[in-house]
Write an enzyme that holds these catalytic residues in place. Structure first.
Site, PDB file in Angstrom:
ATOM      1  N   ILE A   1       1.061  -1.214  -0.127  1.00 48.38           N
ATOM      2  CA  ILE A   1      -0.025  -0.127   0.306  1.00 48.38           C
ATOM      3  C   ILE A   1       0.847   1.209   0.277  1.00 48.38           C
ATOM      4  O   ILE A   1       0.804   2.118  -0.954  1.00 48.38           O
ATOM      5  CB  ILE A   1      -0.952   0.004   1.274  1.00 48.38           C
ATOM      6  CG1 ILE A   1      -1.702  -1.260   1.147  1.00 48.38           C
ATOM      7  CG2 ILE A   1      -1.581   1.172   1.102  1.00 48.38           C
ATOM      8  CD1 ILE A   1      -2.799  -1.268  -0.146  1.00 48.38           C
TER       9      ILE A   1
ATOM     10  N   HIS B   1       3.762   1.711  -0.768  1.00 51.91           N
ATOM     11  CA  HIS B   1       4.583   1.868  -2.092  1.00 51.91           C
ATOM     12  C   HIS B   1       3.871   2.691  -3.230  1.00 51.91           C
ATOM     13  O   HIS B   1       4.409   3.293  -4.043  1.00 51.91           O
ATOM     14  CB  HIS B   1       5.411   0.645  -2.499  1.00 51.91           C
ATOM     15  CG  HIS B   1       4.444  -0.327  -3.134  1.00 51.91           C
ATOM     16  ND1 HIS B   1       4.795  -1.414  -4.088  1.00 51.91           N
ATOM     17  CD2 HIS B   1       2.953  -0.360  -3.276  1.00 51.91           C
ATOM     18  CE1 HIS B   1       3.945  -1.917  -4.559  1.00 51.91           C
ATOM     19  NE2 HIS B   1       2.719  -1.374  -4.164  1.00 51.91           N
TER      20      HIS B   1
END
EC number: 2.1.1.128
Length: 346
Positions: free
Chosen positions: A251, A253
């Site tokens: 998430i 990233h």
């Protein structure tokens, strides 16, 4: 006449290989679409070219010369084998990941990543050096999040690929990281949980944990009902449901540093004393010789193109946690592309 030295040949060959780097991805996609691995697997015994051609789920008759050339390339890719004596084909060890219907199948990832729309942003790689528009938006006219919300078929393709990757990761988590989930956790919220693949595996491995999926409304609307799993729709930038542990797989990233800090602050608000955020994400190590080292760098470019996000080094992760007011964190490597990061706000 000037001759080309062996070193020059090697250097030119490297450039040629990179010029046609797309070929392996698209030949791989072709193999999946033709169900070559399934056909060989289901036959049990090695198959001749004619036998393979007759069993492929395509309009018959098959052009055997063209199939031979595709198979020759796939053998060179070491995905399939051919017996020098019998000239019969069989699966090489990596081909098991081309088989549908088992928990470590990579078929959905292959089909999604090589979809023409999802490849389109790569043609705008250099465009992102100026301006604030992500390559995905330049290529397809919308941000990836808006695009997914108005293209249900692509959204399903994307969700299937995410579920595919999640199955690989959760298999490693269940086998290697039991203490992370068994340490005083009675409730867990999977933020950005998608179709529930991860939380379903967590709930199965740790049935005493009450699990919740939290995601955007259009994602929750398409997610299946899972026994003993609660579903809540919302916006993680505004609030996150309270729990002993907040789970986020791939998430953070997706987002830039400021956005990640905002998400982590919402996590901190939702956690009690002793609570933690369990983050499953890539940790880049430029000194690593691990087989996944290069794919981690590829994923970093993928995030830059599609979401404006990034994969991070240990130092970059620490910077985020410090800025969000977290007290400590711990990184654990697992047998997956991603690592596990436990972040403690108090």
């Amino acid at each position: 006449m000037e001759t080309v030295s062996k070193i020059d040949q090697q250097n030119q060959a490297k450039i040629w290989k990179q010029i046609y780097g797309f070929a392996e991805s698209l030949v791989l996609k072709c193999a999946v679409q033709l169900e070559i691995a399934e056909t060989l697997h289901n036959n049990v015994k090695p198959m001749s070219l004619s036998e393979l051609a007759s069993k492929l789920p395509v309009a018959q008759p098959v052009n055997e010369d063209r199939l031979f050339r595709i198979m020759r390339y796939l053998v060179h890719m070491e995905l399939f084998k051919i017996d020098a004596t019998t000239q019969k084909y069989s699966l090489a060890p990596p081909a098991k990941y081309l088989l549908r219907g088992w928990e470590k199948s990579m078929v959905d990832s292959i089909l999604c990543i090589n979809d023409k729309d999802f490849l389109a942003p790569w043609h705008h790689l250099g465009d992102g050096l100026t301006g604030n528009c992500d390559a995905f938006e330049k290529a397809l006219g919308k941000s990836i999040w808006v695009y997914m919300s108005v293209n249900p078929e692509k959204n399903q393709l994307f969700n299937a690929a995410m579920a595919c990757d999640t199955r690989l990761v959760t298999s490693a988590l269940a086998n290697e990281c039991k203490s992370i989930f068994s340490d005083g956790i009675s409730t867990l919220v999977d933020v950005g949980g998608g179709t529930g693949t991860a939380v379903k595996a967590i709930s199965k491995a740790f049935p005493d944990i009450k699990c919740t999926i939290y995601d955007l409304p259009h994602v929750i609307a398409d997610s299946p009902e899972i026994p003993n799993i609660t579903k809540i729709s919302g916006d993680m930038f505004k609030s996150i449901p309270s729990a002993d542990a907040i789970f986020m797989k791939c998430i953070l990233h997706d987002w830039n540093d400021d956005e990640c800090i905002q998400i982590l602050k919402r996590c901190k608000e939702a956690l009690p004393k002793g609570g933690k955020v369990i983050i499953v994400d890539v940790v880049i190590d430029m000194d690593s010789t691990h087989p996944y080292a290069k794919i981690r760098l590829t994923l970093d470019l993928d995030m830059m193109l599609n979401t404006g996000g990034k994969e991070r080094t240990k130092e970059e992760w620490k910077t985020l946690f410090d800025a969000a007011g977290f007290a400590s964190h711990k990184v654990t490597q697992i047998s997956a592309v991603q690592s596990v990061i436990e972040a403690y706000p108090y």
